[in-house]
Design a protein around this motif. Sequence first.
Motif, PDB file in Angstrom:
ATOM      1  N   PRO A  13      -3.471  -4.838  36.569  1.00 37.06           N
ATOM      2  CA  PRO A  13      -2.396  -5.323  35.696  1.00 37.06           C
ATOM      3  C   PRO A  13      -2.184  -6.822  35.848  1.00 37.06           C
ATOM      4  CG  PRO A  13      -1.498  -4.206  37.621  1.00 37.06           C
ATOM      5  CD  PRO A  13      -2.980  -3.994  37.667  1.00 37.06           C
ATOM      6  N   PRO A  14      -1.460  -7.424  34.902  1.00 38.10           N
ATOM      7  CA  PRO A  14      -1.152  -8.852  35.021  1.00 38.10           C
ATOM      8  C   PRO A  14      -0.493  -9.160  36.362  1.00 38.10           C
ATOM      9  CG  PRO A  14      -0.519  -8.020  32.857  1.00 38.10           C
ATOM     10  CD  PRO A  14      -0.919  -6.824  33.664  1.00 38.10           C
ATOM     11  N   GLY A  15      -0.925 -10.237  36.991  1.00 37.71           N
ATOM     12  CA  GLY A  15      -0.376 -10.640  38.275  1.00 37.71           C
ATOM     13  C   GLY A  15      -1.066 -10.020  39.473  1.00 37.71           C
ATOM     14  N   PHE A  16      -2.020  -9.119  39.241  1.00 38.43           N
ATOM     15  CA  PHE A  16      -2.684  -8.424  40.337  1.00 38.43           C
ATOM     16  C   PHE A  16      -3.354  -9.402  41.297  1.00 38.43           C
ATOM     17  CE2 PHE A  16      -6.090  -6.104  42.410  1.00 38.43           C
ATOM     18  CZ  PHE A  16      -5.558  -4.851  42.648  1.00 38.43           C
ATOM     19  N   PHE A  17      -3.965 -10.462  40.748  1.00 37.40           N
ATOM     20  CA  PHE A  17      -4.710 -11.407  41.569  1.00 37.40           C
ATOM     21  C   PHE A  17      -3.901 -12.658  41.926  1.00 37.40           C
ATOM     22  CE2 PHE A  17      -7.963  -8.968  39.269  1.00 37.40           C
ATOM     23  CZ  PHE A  17      -8.680  -8.474  40.351  1.00 37.40           C
ATOM     24  N   ASP A  18      -2.604 -12.633  41.640  1.00 33.06           N
ATOM     25  CA  ASP A  18      -1.736 -13.740  42.044  1.00 33.06           C
ATOM     26  C   ASP A  18      -1.435 -13.649  43.532  1.00 33.06           C
ATOM     27  OD1 ASP A  18      -1.672 -14.525  39.415  1.00 33.06           O
ATOM     28  OD2 ASP A  18       0.319 -13.697  39.004  1.00 33.06           O
ATOM     29  N   ARG A  19      -0.972 -14.756  44.091  1.00 31.92           N
ATOM     30  CA  ARG A  19      -0.593 -14.794  45.504  1.00 31.92           C
ATOM     31  C   ARG A  19       0.741 -15.505  45.663  1.00 31.92           C
ATOM     32  NH1 ARG A  19      -5.710 -17.490  48.318  1.00 31.92           N
ATOM     33  NH2 ARG A  19      -5.297 -19.021  46.692  1.00 31.92           N
ATOM     34  N   GLU A  20       1.460 -15.166  46.702  1.00 28.71           N
ATOM     35  CA  GLU A  20       2.736 -15.827  46.966  1.00 28.71           C
ATOM     36  C   GLU A  20       2.536 -17.319  47.188  1.00 28.71           C
ATOM     37  OE1 GLU A  20       6.104 -15.910  50.494  1.00 28.71           O
ATOM     38  OE2 GLU A  20       5.111 -14.004  50.039  1.00 28.71           O
ATOM     39  N   ASP A  21       1.495 -17.656  47.944  1.00 28.29           N
ATOM     40  CA  ASP A  21       1.180 -19.055  48.220  1.00 28.29           C
ATOM     41  C   ASP A  21      -0.038 -19.429  47.387  1.00 28.29           C
ATOM     42  OD1 ASP A  21       0.555 -21.549  49.147  1.00 28.29           O
ATOM     43  OD2 ASP A  21       0.219 -20.942  51.235  1.00 28.29           O
ATOM     44  N   SER A  22       0.195 -20.130  46.289  1.00 29.98           N
ATOM     45  CA  SER A  22      -0.896 -20.516  45.395  1.00 29.98           C
ATOM     46  C   SER A  22      -1.413 -21.924  45.676  1.00 29.98           C
ATOM     47  CB  SER A  22      -0.439 -20.416  43.936  1.00 29.98           C
ATOM     48  OG  SER A  22       0.681 -21.274  43.703  1.00 29.98           O
ATOM     49  N   THR A  48     -15.798  -4.866  55.024  1.00 30.57           N
ATOM     50  CA  THR A  48     -14.945  -4.170  55.982  1.00 30.57           C
ATOM     51  C   THR A  48     -13.568  -4.833  56.002  1.00 30.57           C
ATOM     52  OG1 THR A  48     -15.899  -5.527  57.747  1.00 30.57           O
ATOM     53  CG2 THR A  48     -16.790  -3.308  57.469  1.00 30.57           C
ATOM     54  N   PHE A  49     -12.549  -4.023  56.245  1.00 29.19           N
ATOM     55  CA  PHE A  49     -11.184  -4.564  56.279  1.00 29.19           C
ATOM     56  C   PHE A  49     -10.296  -3.623  57.071  1.00 29.19           C
ATOM     57  CE2 PHE A  49     -11.968  -2.256  52.363  1.00 29.19           C
ATOM     58  CZ  PHE A  49     -10.938  -1.348  52.294  1.00 29.19           C
ATOM     59  N   SER A  50      -9.157  -4.145  57.482  1.00 26.67           N
ATOM     60  CA  SER A  50      -8.152  -3.368  58.197  1.00 26.67           C
ATOM     61  C   SER A  50      -6.846  -3.497  57.433  1.00 26.67           C
ATOM     62  CB  SER A  50      -8.041  -3.849  59.645  1.00 26.67           C
ATOM     63  OG  SER A  50      -7.185  -3.002  60.395  1.00 26.67           O
ATOM     64  N   ASN A  51      -5.730  -3.419  58.131  1.00 29.99           N
ATOM     65  CA  ASN A  51      -4.438  -3.549  57.452  1.00 29.99           C
ATOM     66  C   ASN A  51      -3.678  -4.801  57.897  1.00 29.99           C
ATOM     67  OD1 ASN A  51      -3.755  -2.759  60.040  1.00 29.99           O
ATOM     68  ND2 ASN A  51      -2.826  -0.801  59.455  1.00 29.99           N
ATOM     69  N   ARG A  52      -4.404  -5.719  58.528  1.00 29.44           N
ATOM     70  CA  ARG A  52      -3.815  -7.001  58.908  1.00 29.44           C
ATOM     71  C   ARG A  52      -4.287  -8.074  57.947  1.00 29.44           C
ATOM     72  NH1 ARG A  52      -4.089  -8.906  64.931  1.00 29.44           N
ATOM     73  NH2 ARG A  52      -5.482  -7.259  65.671  1.00 29.44           N
ATOM     74  N   MET A  53      -3.430  -9.076  57.712  1.00 28.16           N
ATOM     75  CA  MET A  53      -3.785 -10.140  56.765  1.00 28.16           C
ATOM     76  C   MET A  53      -2.760 -11.252  56.862  1.00 28.16           C
ATOM     77  SD  MET A  53      -2.497  -8.111  53.369  1.00 28.16           S
ATOM     78  CE  MET A  53      -2.896  -6.538  54.142  1.00 28.16           C
ATOM     79  N   PHE A  54      -3.085 -12.405  56.237  1.00 22.95           N
ATOM     80  CA  PHE A  54      -2.088 -13.442  55.992  1.00 22.95           C
ATOM     81  C   PHE A  54      -1.399 -13.053  54.689  1.00 22.95           C
ATOM     82  CE2 PHE A  54      -5.505 -16.052  58.136  1.00 22.95           C
ATOM     83  CZ  PHE A  54      -4.834 -16.185  59.332  1.00 22.95           C
ATOM     84  N   PRO A  55      -0.173 -12.516  54.724  1.00 24.80           N
ATOM     85  CA  PRO A  55       0.411 -11.924  53.515  1.00 24.80           C
ATOM     86  C   PRO A  55       0.633 -12.914  52.386  1.00 24.80           C
ATOM     87  CG  PRO A  55       2.029 -12.035  55.296  1.00 24.80           C
ATOM     88  CD  PRO A  55       0.703 -12.357  55.901  1.00 24.80           C
ATOM     89  N   THR A  56       0.890 -14.178  52.691  1.00 28.71           N
ATOM     90  CA  THR A  56       1.137 -15.129  51.612  1.00 28.71           C
ATOM     91  C   THR A  56      -0.141 -15.510  50.874  1.00 28.71           C
ATOM     92  OG1 THR A  56       0.937 -17.031  53.113  1.00 28.71           O
ATOM     93  CG2 THR A  56       3.143 -16.094  52.790  1.00 28.71           C
ATOM     94  N   LYS A  57      -1.313 -15.253  51.486  1.00 32.50           N
ATOM     95  CA  LYS A  57      -2.587 -15.614  50.866  1.00 32.50           C
ATOM     96  C   LYS A  57      -3.335 -14.408  50.295  1.00 32.50           C
ATOM     97  CE  LYS A  57      -3.083 -20.073  50.936  1.00 32.50           C
ATOM     98  NZ  LYS A  57      -3.243 -20.801  49.644  1.00 32.50           N
ATOM     99  N   ALA A  58      -2.897 -13.199  50.626  1.00 31.48           N
ATOM    100  CA  ALA A  58      -3.515 -12.006  50.047  1.00 31.48           C
ATOM    101  C   ALA A  58      -3.050 -11.842  48.602  1.00 31.48           C
ATOM    102  CB  ALA A  58      -3.150 -10.771  50.863  1.00 31.48           C
ATOM    103  N   ILE A  59      -3.924 -11.334  47.749  1.00 30.56           N
ATOM    104  CA  ILE A  59      -3.513 -11.102  46.367  1.00 30.56           C
ATOM    105  C   ILE A  59      -2.463  -9.993  46.326  1.00 30.56           C
ATOM    106  CG2 ILE A  59      -5.689 -11.932  45.395  1.00 30.56           C
ATOM    107  CD1 ILE A  59      -6.443  -8.931  44.994  1.00 30.56           C
ATOM    108  N   ARG A  60      -1.595 -10.054  45.336  1.00 29.42           N
ATOM    109  CA  ARG A  60      -0.464  -9.120  45.291  1.00 29.42           C
ATOM    110  C   ARG A  60      -0.928  -7.669  45.138  1.00 29.42           C
ATOM    111  NH1 ARG A  60       2.624 -13.393  42.458  1.00 29.42           N
ATOM    112  NH2 ARG A  60       4.240 -14.064  43.909  1.00 29.42           N
TER     113      ARG A  60
END
Length: 215
Positions: free
Chosen positions: A4-13, A140-152
């Motif tokens: 959907p629209p905004g799916f690939f947006d991030r909090e910190d652009s 490969t991935f887990s459930n940790r991330m930089f949340p402001t840089k992950a896509i929404r």
Amino acid sequence: MDFPPGFFDREDSSPDAEFYVPPRLVAHIDDGAIARVGALYAELEVRGDVLDLMSSWISHFNLPPAALTVLGMNVRELDANPHATTRVVHDLNVDPVMPFASASFDDAVCCVSIDYLTDPIAVMRDVARVVRPGGRFVVTFSNRMFPTKAIRGWLYATDAQRCEIVVEYFHRAGATVDGTRVTWERPTVLALPPEPGHGRDPLFAVWSRSVHSTT
């Protein structure tokens, strides 16, 4: 799956180049998850000419492949990678086309970074270009991330949905290279929960093999 629209947006652009200026010589998953990544690479025999996308100072191999090209954002982190034979600083969110000739690598890997790509399908399309016929891309991935840089879309998905997201990326990422159509075969999905006494981070893997056909 629809994005959907905004799916690939991030909090910190803001530009990623600014975010990744400070070197982060830390592990982004715990020792148990790191061991499971290395075991998976060994089981899949990822050991020839390998491209490690969005890499850092550690590439998670138990034994280094014959030649390892690490592509990432911070030159100090890449310089500290003991397994690397070639180091390339490149921002995939600025340019998803990588500075490599077609069919340069036997396999490609990406560990705990797929969630930061703002145009992951374009990146996967270029991975299809740079791997040789039959080459695999192991994500490969887990459930940790930089949340402001992950896509929404990733940030608010469940673990199972994140696996589905990566599968959908593979489905959409075909490319035509010098008259040859390159697609990805049906991906394999693997969920590896933490082992008792060996850390807390779960690990998920999605991988596929490139298929070349004349158009």
